[in-house]
Design a protein around this motif. Structure first.
Motif, mmCIF file in Angstrom:
data_model
loop_
_atom_site.group_PDB
_atom_site.id
_atom_site.type_symbol
_atom_site.label_atom_id
_atom_site.label_comp_id
_atom_site.label_asym_id
_atom_site.label_seq_id
_atom_site.Cartn_x
_atom_site.Cartn_y
_atom_site.Cartn_z
ATOM 1 N N GLY A 392 -12.195 1.561 -0.440
ATOM 2 C CA GLY A 392 -12.242 0.437 0.477
ATOM 3 C C GLY A 392 -12.465 -0.873 -0.261
ATOM 4 O O GLY A 392 -12.808 -0.907 -1.450
ATOM 5 N N GLU A 393 -12.284 -1.950 0.448
ATOM 6 C CA GLU A 393 -12.262 -3.291 -0.162
ATOM 7 C C GLU A 393 -13.588 -3.678 -0.807
ATOM 8 O O GLU A 393 -13.623 -4.140 -1.949
ATOM 9 C CB GLU A 393 -11.876 -4.312 0.914
ATOM 10 C CG GLU A 393 -11.714 -5.723 0.387
ATOM 11 C CD GLU A 393 -11.321 -6.703 1.490
ATOM 12 O OE1 GLU A 393 -11.457 -7.920 1.263
ATOM 13 O OE2 GLU A 393 -10.899 -6.243 2.574
ATOM 14 N N GLU A 394 -14.701 -3.488 -0.080
ATOM 15 C CA GLU A 394 -15.971 -3.978 -0.606
ATOM 16 C C GLU A 394 -16.426 -3.199 -1.835
ATOM 17 O O GLU A 394 -16.785 -3.790 -2.854
ATOM 18 C CB GLU A 394 -17.061 -3.914 0.471
ATOM 19 C CG GLU A 394 -18.395 -4.480 -0.053
ATOM 20 C CD GLU A 394 -19.489 -4.510 0.995
ATOM 21 O OE1 GLU A 394 -20.547 -5.094 0.710
ATOM 22 O OE2 GLU A 394 -19.297 -3.946 2.089
ATOM 23 N N THR A 396 -14.637 -1.386 -3.850
ATOM 24 C CA THR A 396 -13.717 -1.638 -4.956
ATOM 25 C C THR A 396 -14.026 -2.978 -5.603
ATOM 26 O O THR A 396 -14.019 -3.104 -6.840
ATOM 27 C CB THR A 396 -12.256 -1.611 -4.459
ATOM 28 O OG1 THR A 396 -11.987 -0.335 -3.874
ATOM 29 C CG2 THR A 396 -11.287 -1.852 -5.603
ATOM 30 N N GLY A 397 -14.316 -3.976 -4.770
ATOM 31 C CA GLY A 397 -14.690 -5.290 -5.304
ATOM 32 C C GLY A 397 -15.945 -5.228 -6.144
ATOM 33 O O GLY A 397 -16.057 -5.875 -7.197
ATOM 34 N N THR A 431 -15.692 -1.109 5.158
ATOM 35 C CA THR A 431 -14.484 -0.497 4.622
ATOM 36 C C THR A 431 -13.605 -0.009 5.758
ATOM 37 O O THR A 431 -14.102 0.455 6.785
ATOM 38 C CB THR A 431 -14.820 0.680 3.692
ATOM 39 O OG1 THR A 431 -13.608 1.275 3.227
ATOM 40 C CG2 THR A 431 -15.632 1.737 4.397
ATOM 41 N N ASP A 432 -12.308 -0.145 5.594
ATOM 42 C CA ASP A 432 -11.347 0.378 6.548
ATOM 43 C C ASP A 432 -11.255 1.889 6.339
ATOM 44 O O ASP A 432 -11.870 2.446 5.442
ATOM 45 C CB ASP A 432 -9.984 -0.280 6.315
ATOM 46 C CG ASP A 432 -9.057 -0.154 7.527
ATOM 47 O OD1 ASP A 432 -9.415 0.564 8.476
ATOM 48 O OD2 ASP A 432 -7.981 -0.770 7.497
ATOM 49 N N ASN A 434 -8.610 5.092 5.483
ATOM 50 C CA ASN A 434 -7.287 5.361 4.921
ATOM 51 C C ASN A 434 -6.983 6.828 5.151
ATOM 52 O O ASN A 434 -7.417 7.700 4.405
ATOM 53 C CB ASN A 434 -7.269 5.035 3.422
ATOM 54 C CG ASN A 434 -5.877 5.129 2.831
ATOM 55 O OD1 ASN A 434 -5.017 5.844 3.344
ATOM 56 N ND2 ASN A 434 -5.649 4.402 1.750
ATOM 57 N N ASN A 506 -6.337 2.566 -3.088
ATOM 58 C CA ASN A 506 -6.622 2.205 -1.702
ATOM 59 C C ASN A 506 -5.369 2.030 -0.851
ATOM 60 O O ASN A 506 -5.464 1.664 0.312
ATOM 61 C CB ASN A 506 -7.440 0.901 -1.656
ATOM 62 C CG ASN A 506 -8.822 1.082 -2.249
ATOM 63 O OD1 ASN A 506 -9.391 2.167 -2.214
ATOM 64 N ND2 ASN A 506 -9.375 0.018 -2.825
#
Length: 696
Positions: A392-394, A396-397, A431-432, A434, A506
């Motif tokens: 997810g985005e956070e 991974t960031g 996070t979304d 997947n 992702n």
């Protein structure tokens, strides 16, 4: 209407019942034995057995059984009654501690991969006191491990229990380094979402392929499938609702935490999801779920299909294995907290899982390998055979910031506004989801989505536990020697991210672009079971299992042999069934239809000599040509099946099944499915896809 709290666990000899039924000293001693994983004293076992028997008889039980999980993927049981003769023509009901602790089933009649010969029949079942006994159909079922006379594990429970101990030991080592001295044990938890199909029993019984193989080997695409996406989460039909209600009742009695039910994507497909529990109990419960799904279905004139791909052209069924780690105090070690970046303990466990998945992606692929699941993986409905991790985005960031040594600009948790005044804004998840990812982080757990619907979850979880234990052990070895814990901790996290970030993806796992990108990253893409299985016995993996005492080298090789042999057996049964159906059903149906067409054309000609018979002639020409081709393809498949007997090794035989027999089967099916579209409905010898999928 039944009282759910009243019936829940009513057929389980659980902690609540033990506390009521056992003397205080016995209860405390039993709890201590369970917590310390010690052998149960026979005197103590006699007291427990007596209380267990009295409780079971009050519930209507007449027999007991050691309920175990051999390497067939299903459960096994041999029933013995409680009766014991007195000598005057009467009996008493007895159950001893010895009978509770140990049983002796025939070990040579179960798959052993060479561990047992036919003349070496003795095997043992040993009570697993960490999983509650329960009553099923008037029989007291005692969950047990199953081993050979010489001590090798012949089941799926024993290695799972060993792996649970392994990951607990290593996770506790890590927690000690963070100053947590109170945790004695770390448990892995699981919540397996179970997908399944329901079809009408009367229709099912008319299809030899469903009866013998659990999937359709022939079947033309119906006019309507899942294109309209109207079945997913749709209103549940009354007949299915009645089935689900009874299924829930039966599962709740057995203490299974059945929680969610809904229609799945494909017509006639559904899902059941439980609440999380410890992995040992969750594995036992999932076996009960699959068994009860089938039994309850029969009572409703239905058949439950657990095959990974019962129908071509619509979604298959998987089992989403939601996995996490929790302390004995209930703290989830994969819970990021309010600030994952600052939660060093969480980050260490997170990168340990990432490294484990990357380092042992081959083993994870092996854990979901079967002839049935080969049809499902990568079929644009399930994850591909390529293992990857979604964060997810956070997250991974965060790990990118750690890797690059840069600041992470944490956003305040965003609140979503739906745009309808009566609906309040709600916090957006960090996070979304997947649903294309094989191994996705979903907030405080990982969802392993590659597992097949018919699988025992013992193997995937045994492997997950072991590979994560290995990485945690490596981390603990380094940090226990550290002179600057914080610096070394940060270095381990950063290095692990740098070396294993290739496994993080992702995006859309269904796309062809990802297949190419995965290859460039050096990730494995083992499309078939035969490709994957040799990884199980690689030197690296044999050493891994041996290191943690999960499987001995002999036990690893036995499982490889069993899985390879099972692949051959499944393909053999399917191929022989296809030959049988083609010769005895499809070809006779086509001949009968052509015969009637010929008669019709002849009658038309005799009655009206000038009338055209173009329709009959064209149909006869097409069906005759296809019938000849079908016969030819059937003969080829039969001929190639005879060649399977000539191989001296199972691997060569399995490769032949994959490369030749499977191709023969596909070619035979293509011809038959084309014929189905031409032959009159009343002549076709078995129910069609449309009837099976929409007649429930």
């Amino acid at each position: 209407m039944f009282n759910v709290p009243a019936i829940f666990g009513s057929m389980v000899f659980n902690d609540h019942v033990m506390k009521e039924r056992l003397p205080k000293d016995t209860y405390k001693a039993l709890k201590k034995t369970i917590e310390e994983r010690k052998y149960l004293d026979e005197t103590l076992a006699d007291v427990v057995a007596g209380a267990m028997k009295d409780w079971a008889i009050e519930k209507g039980a007449t027999h007991f059984t050691h309920w175990f999980q051999p390497m067939t993927g299903i459960t096994a049981e041999k029933h013995d009654s409680f009766i014991s003769p007195v000598g005057d023509g009467t009996i008493i009901m007895e159950f001893s501690g010895k009978e509770l602790i140990k049983g002796e089933p025939d070990a040579s009649s179960f798959p052993s991969g060479g561990l047992r010969a036919t003349f070496e029949a003795r095997g043992y079942t040993a009570w697993d006191p960490t999983s509650y006994a329960f009553i099923k159909e008037k029989t007291l079922c005692i969950p047990t491990a199953f081993c050979s006379y010489s001590g090798e594990a012949l089941d799926k429970k024993t290695p799972l229990l060993r792996s649970i101990d392994a990951i607990s030991t290593q996770a506790v080592r890590i927690l000690r380094l963070f100053g947590n001295t109170e945790v004695v044990r770390v448990n892995t938890t699981v919540g397996p979402e179970q997908e399944y199909f329901l079809v009408d029993k009367a229709l099912h019984d008319k299809r030899e392929d469903l009866v013998y193989c659990g999937r359709t080997l022939f079947g033309a695409k119906p006019p309507k499938g899942q294109e309209l996406e109207d079945h997913y989460f749709g209103a549940i039909k009354p007949r299915i609702t009645a089935y689900m209600q009874e299924l829930n009742e039966e599962l709740w009695k057995l203490g299974v935490l059945s929680k969610t039910e809904h229609n799945e994507v494909a017509p006639a497909q559904h899902e059941l999801a439980p609440i999380f529990t410890n992995t040992n109990t969750g594995t036992d419960h999932n076996q009960l779920v699959m068994e009860m799904m089938k039994k309850v279905a029969m009572r409703h004139g239905l058949v439950c299909l657990l095959h990974e791909k019962p129908f071509a052209g619509v979604n298959g069924s998987g089992k989403h294995n939601n996995w996490s780690m929790s302390t004995d105090a209930g703290a989830n070690l994969l819970e990021p907290g309010d600030s994952p970046l600052e939660n060093a303990q969480f980050l260490l466990f997170l990168v340990a899982v990432i490294k484990a998945v990357d380092k042992y992606q081959d083993l994870l692929r092996v854990s979901v390998a079967s002839a049935g699941n080969d049809h499902r993986l990568g079929a644009n409905e399930a994850p591909p055979a390529i293992v990857s991790v979604f964060l997810g985005e956070e997250l991974t960031g965060i790990i990118e910031a750690i890797e690059n040594g840069t600041a992470y600009n944490k956003k305040d948790r965003e609140r979503m506004t739906i745009g309808v005044d009566v609906l309040p804004p709600f916090p957006k998840d960090t996070t979304d989801r997947n649903r294309t990812s094989p191994f996705a982080f979903t907030g405080n757990k990982f969802e392993f989505r590659m597992v097949g619907s018919s699988f025992s979850i013992a193997d995937p979880n045994m492997i997950l536990n072991t590979i994560v234990a290995d990485v945690l052990s490596e981390f603990a070895d380094k940090l226990e020697k550290s002179k600057d814990f914080t610096a070394d901790l940060n270095a381990i996290i950063k290095k692990t991210i740098q070396e294993h970030k290739r496994i993080i993806f992702n995006g859309n796992n269904y796309s062809e672009d990802w297949v190419k990108e995965a290859e460039s990253r050096g990730l494995l893409n083992m499309k078939s079971t035969v490709d994957a299985l040799p990884c199980l016995i690689s030197e690296k993996n044999v050493k891994l299992f041996d290191k943690f005492g999960v499987l001995t080298p002999v036990e690893v090789h036995s499982r490889y042999d069993i899985m390879l042999e099972n692949y051959c057996k499944v393909l053999s049964i399917e191929a022989l069934t296809m030959v049988d159906i083609a010769k005895k059903q499809i070809l006779p149906a086509a001949v009968e239809y052509m015969n009637d067409l010929s008669k019709t054309a002849a009658q038309k000609k005799s009655t009206f000599p000038s009338i055209t018979c173009k329709l009959e002639e064209q149909l006869l020409t097409k069906i005759s040509a296809l019938s000849g081709l079908l016969y030819q393809k059937t003969e080829t498949l039969e001929s190639d099946l005879l060649k399977c007997k000539t191989f001296g090794d199972t691997k060569g035989e399995a490769e032949f099944y994959r490369d030749v027999i499977f191709v023969d089967m596909q070619e035979l099916r293509a011809v038959a499915d084309e014929m189905e579209a031409l032959v009159g409905k009343k002549y076709w010898p078995f129910p069609t896809y449309g009837e099976l999928l929409f007649n429930v």
